[in-house]
Enzyme design. Structure first.
Site, PDB file in Angstrom:
ATOM      1  N   GLY A 153       0.854  -1.188   0.000  1.00 32.60           N
ATOM      2  CA  GLY A 153       0.000   0.000   0.000  1.00 32.60           C
ATOM      3  C   GLY A 153       0.887   1.234   0.000  1.00 32.60           C
ATOM      4  O   GLY A 153       2.013   1.200  -0.492  1.00 32.60           O
ATOM      5  N   ARG A 175      -2.635  -8.162  -1.588  1.00 30.18           N
ATOM      6  CA  ARG A 175      -3.849  -8.919  -1.935  1.00 30.18           C
ATOM      7  C   ARG A 175      -4.022  -8.984  -3.456  1.00 30.18           C
ATOM      8  O   ARG A 175      -4.344  -9.995  -4.015  1.00 30.18           O
ATOM      9  CB  ARG A 175      -5.078  -8.288  -1.281  1.00 30.18           C
ATOM     10  CG  ARG A 175      -5.397  -8.938   0.058  1.00 30.18           C
ATOM     11  CD  ARG A 175      -6.479  -8.210   0.757  1.00 30.18           C
ATOM     12  NE  ARG A 175      -6.147  -6.786   0.886  1.00 30.18           N
ATOM     13  CZ  ARG A 175      -6.843  -5.922   1.599  1.00 30.18           C
ATOM     14  NH1 ARG A 175      -7.912  -6.304   2.237  1.00 30.18           N
ATOM     15  NH2 ARG A 175      -6.474  -4.666   1.675  1.00 30.18           N
ATOM     16  N   GLU A 262       2.557  -5.766  22.761  1.00 30.80           N
ATOM     17  CA  GLU A 262       3.025  -4.420  23.061  1.00 30.80           C
ATOM     18  C   GLU A 262       2.315  -3.819  24.272  1.00 30.80           C
ATOM     19  O   GLU A 262       1.094  -3.958  24.355  1.00 30.80           O
ATOM     20  CB  GLU A 262       2.727  -3.558  21.822  1.00 30.80           C
ATOM     21  CG  GLU A 262       3.731  -2.503  21.564  1.00 30.80           C
ATOM     22  CD  GLU A 262       3.539  -1.908  20.174  1.00 30.80           C
ATOM     23  OE1 GLU A 262       3.709  -2.628  19.170  1.00 30.80           O
ATOM     24  OE2 GLU A 262       3.224  -0.730  20.122  1.00 30.80           O
ATOM     25  N   HIS A 280       7.735   1.510  18.701  1.00 32.06           N
ATOM     26  CA  HIS A 280       6.580   1.965  17.895  1.00 32.06           C
ATOM     27  C   HIS A 280       6.723   3.453  17.532  1.00 32.06           C
ATOM     28  O   HIS A 280       5.874   4.276  17.874  1.00 32.06           O
ATOM     29  CB  HIS A 280       5.268   1.716  18.664  1.00 32.06           C
ATOM     30  CG  HIS A 280       4.045   1.669  17.790  1.00 32.06           C
ATOM     31  ND1 HIS A 280       3.021   0.784  17.973  1.00 32.06           N
ATOM     32  CD2 HIS A 280       3.685   2.427  16.717  1.00 32.06           C
ATOM     33  CE1 HIS A 280       2.085   0.996  17.057  1.00 32.06           C
ATOM     34  NE2 HIS A 280       2.459   1.994  16.292  1.00 32.06           N
ATOM     35  N   ILE A 281       7.808   3.747  16.829  1.00 35.45           N
ATOM     36  CA  ILE A 281       8.082   5.140  16.462  1.00 35.45           C
ATOM     37  C   ILE A 281       8.071   5.329  14.943  1.00 35.45           C
ATOM     38  O   ILE A 281       8.678   6.268  14.425  1.00 35.45           O
ATOM     39  CB  ILE A 281       9.423   5.647  17.053  1.00 35.45           C
ATOM     40  CG1 ILE A 281      10.588   4.694  16.688  1.00 35.45           C
ATOM     41  CG2 ILE A 281       9.319   5.838  18.555  1.00 35.45           C
ATOM     42  CD1 ILE A 281      11.978   5.255  16.988  1.00 35.45           C
ATOM     43  N   GLY A 282       7.357   4.443  14.239  1.00 34.48           N
ATOM     44  CA  GLY A 282       7.327   4.522  12.771  1.00 34.48           C
ATOM     45  C   GLY A 282       6.987   5.915  12.259  1.00 34.48           C
ATOM     46  O   GLY A 282       7.678   6.466  11.402  1.00 34.48           O
TER      47      GLY A 282
HETATM   48  C1  8YV Z   1       0.507   5.631  15.709  1.00 37.20           C
HETATM   49  C2  8YV Z   1       0.769   3.909  13.837  1.00 37.20           C
HETATM   50  O1  8YV Z   1       1.444   6.311  16.423  1.00 37.20           O
HETATM   51  O2  8YV Z   1      -0.479   5.177  12.327  1.00 37.20           O
HETATM   52  C3  8YV Z   1      -0.276   4.081  12.807  1.00 37.20           C
HETATM   53  O3  8YV Z   1      -0.897   3.089  12.435  1.00 37.20           O
HETATM   54  O4  8YV Z   1       1.229   2.862  14.080  1.00 37.20           O
HETATM   55  C4  8YV Z   1       1.300   5.076  14.551  1.00 37.20           C
HETATM   56  O5  8YV Z   1       1.528   6.090  13.645  1.00 37.20           O
HETATM   57  C5  8YV Z   1      -0.167   4.614  16.555  1.00 37.20           C
HETATM   58  O6  8YV Z   1      -1.201   4.007  15.852  1.00 37.20           O
HETATM   59  C6  8YV Z   1      -0.747   5.202  17.833  1.00 37.20           C
HETATM   60  O7  8YV Z   1      -1.324   4.193  18.587  1.00 37.20           O
END
Ligand code: 8YV
Length: 321
Positions: A153, A175, A262, A280-282
Site C-alpha cells: 500500500g 492482496r 506491546e 513503535h516510532i514509525g
Molecule cells: C501511531 C501507527 O502512532 O499510524 C499508525 O498506524 O502505528 C502510529 O503512527 C499509533 O497508531 C498510535 O497508537
C-alpha cells in the site's frame, strides 16, 4: 460540542478544535484505563482517539451523542470500527501524512540491523574501539540485494521507492497486484518472496487474515542470511516463532518497531545482538505526529458540521445524536 481527546496532543491542532468546540483532553502522558475512557466519553460528541482501545464494551457504554471516533493513526485495529458502524458512529484514520516518515524509519532499522549500527555504537561507548580492525563489526550489504515487501500500500510503496535508490531488486506481495506501478517492483506470491528476499519487510494492516502471517512455517522459508523487518503491527509475526528462528540461526536478524503483546517484548529478544528494537516510532517525527493530529481534527470538524469526514473507514448506519 464536546470533543474528548484521549491523550495529550500539541496545541496547534487542538487550538483549531477549540475555536468551534469544547475540548476535554487527557493532559497526562498515559493511556487511560477503560473506566476513565468510558467516563470521558459519556457526554462527548466526538472522540480523538490516541492509542486507546475502543472495543465493544466501550462502544456499548458511550453516551448517545457520540458521532465520530477519529483515530490518530492510519492503523485502526485498536477500534472495533464495524461494531461502531452498527451504532451509527463514524470512524476515521490518518493516512498519507505519515507515509514517508514511516518508510524512513523502516529503512533506518533495516540499515541498523544489517550494518550492526546499534552494536557498533555500544562498542564505541564501551571503550572497545582501541584500534581499527579491518574485519571487526562487519555487517551485511544492503545495496544491490533483494527486498521483499509484504503489503504494498502507501507505506510499502514508499519503502519500494527508496529501495530503488539502493539499486535493489524489489519483490512485493499484496492482496492484488498494484495497477500502473511505476517502480518496477515485481509481484510475487508470499512464499516465493520469503525464499528469494534478503530483507523481508511487513506493511500489512492487522486483521484476522494477517495475524501470525509470519509464523514458524513461513520463517523457515527465509534464507539463513535474511533479515525480517516489522513496522506494521506486532501480532502479524508469531514472536515466539521468530525468537526460535533467531536462536536456531535460520534467519540472520530482525528489526522490530512493533511487538506481539506491546508494550511487552519477548525477553529473549532483549539479549540478542542481531536484533534492533524500537518503541513503535514509525511515524515518530514531531512534524508528522503533529500533522496526524491536524488530520484527526479535520475529520472531527467535518463530522460535527454534518459532513462526511475525509478519512471515513467504516459505513455507519444512519445519523446519530
Ligand atoms: C501511531 C501507527 O502512532 O499510524 C499508525 O498506524 O502505528 C502510529 O503512527 C499509533 O497508531 C498510535 O497508537
Amino acid at each position: 460540542m464536546k470533543v474528548f481527546v484521549s491523550f495529550w496532543l500539541p496545541e496547534a491542532p487542538i487550538a483549531i478544535l477549540r475555536q468551534k468546540h469544547t475540548v476535554v483532553m487527557n493532559e497526562e502522558q498515559r493511556v487511560l484505563p477503560q473506566d476513565e475512557l468510558i467516563a470521558g466519553l459519556a457526554d462527548a460528541d466526538a472522540m480523538l482517539c490516541v492509542g486507546s482501545r475502543v472495543d465493544k464494551t466501550v462502544l456499548d457504554a458511550v453516551g448517545p451523542k457520540l458521532k465520530i471516533i477519529a483515530n490518530w493513526g492510519v492503523g485502526y485495529n485498536n477500534i472495533d470500527a464495524e461494531y461502531a458502524a452498527t451504532k451509527g458512529i463514524m470512524v476515521t484514520n490518518t493516512p498519507d501524512v505519515l507515509t514517508e516518515t514511516t518508510a524512513d524509519l523502516s529503512w533506518a532499522i533495516l540499515m541498523a540491523v544489517a550494518r550492526r549500527v546499534v552494536e557498533a555504537d555500544k562498542y564505541v561507548r564501551a571503550g572497545d574501539f582501541v584500534g581499527f580492525k579491518p574485519f571487526a563489526m562487519l555487517g551485511a550489504d544492503v545495496w544491490g540485494k533483494t527486498i521483499g515487501i509484504i503489503g504494498y500500500g502507501r507505506i510499502g510503496q514508499a519503502v519500494g521507492r527508496r529501495a530503488k535508490g539502493f539499486g535493489m531488486r524489489v519483490l512485493y506481495h499484496n492482496r492484488k497486484p498494484v495497477a500502473d506501478d511505476p517502480s518496477g517492483a515485481e509481484y510475487t506470491d508470499i512464499d516465493s518472496l520469503l525464499k528469494e528476499s534478503d530483507f523481508v519487510s511487513l506493511y500489512v494492516p492487522l486483521s484476522d487474515e494477517t495475524r501470525h502471517l509470519i509464523d514458524a512455517k513461513r520463517l523457515a522459508l527465509m534464507k539463513p542470511s535474511a533479515f525480517l523487518v516489522n513496522i506494521s503491527r506486532g501480532p502479524v509475526v508469531d514472536e515466539q516463532a521468530l525468537v526460535d528462528a533467531l536462536k536456531a540461526k535460520t534467519i540472520a536478524g530482525a528489526a522490530l518497531d512493533v511487538f506481539e503483546k506491546e508494550p511487552e517484548v519477548t525477553k529473549e529478544l532483549l539479549t540478542m545482538s542481531n536484533v534492533v528494537l524500537t518503541p513503535h516510532i514509525g511515524s515518530g517525527s514531531w512534524e508528522t505526529r503533529t500533522n496526524m493530529a491536524h488530520v484527526s481534527v479535520k475529520n472531527i470538524i467535518a463530522a460535527l458540521d454534518g459532513q462526511t469526514p475525509p478519512n471515513l473507514v467504516n459505513k455507519p448506519v444512519g445519523p446519530r445524536g
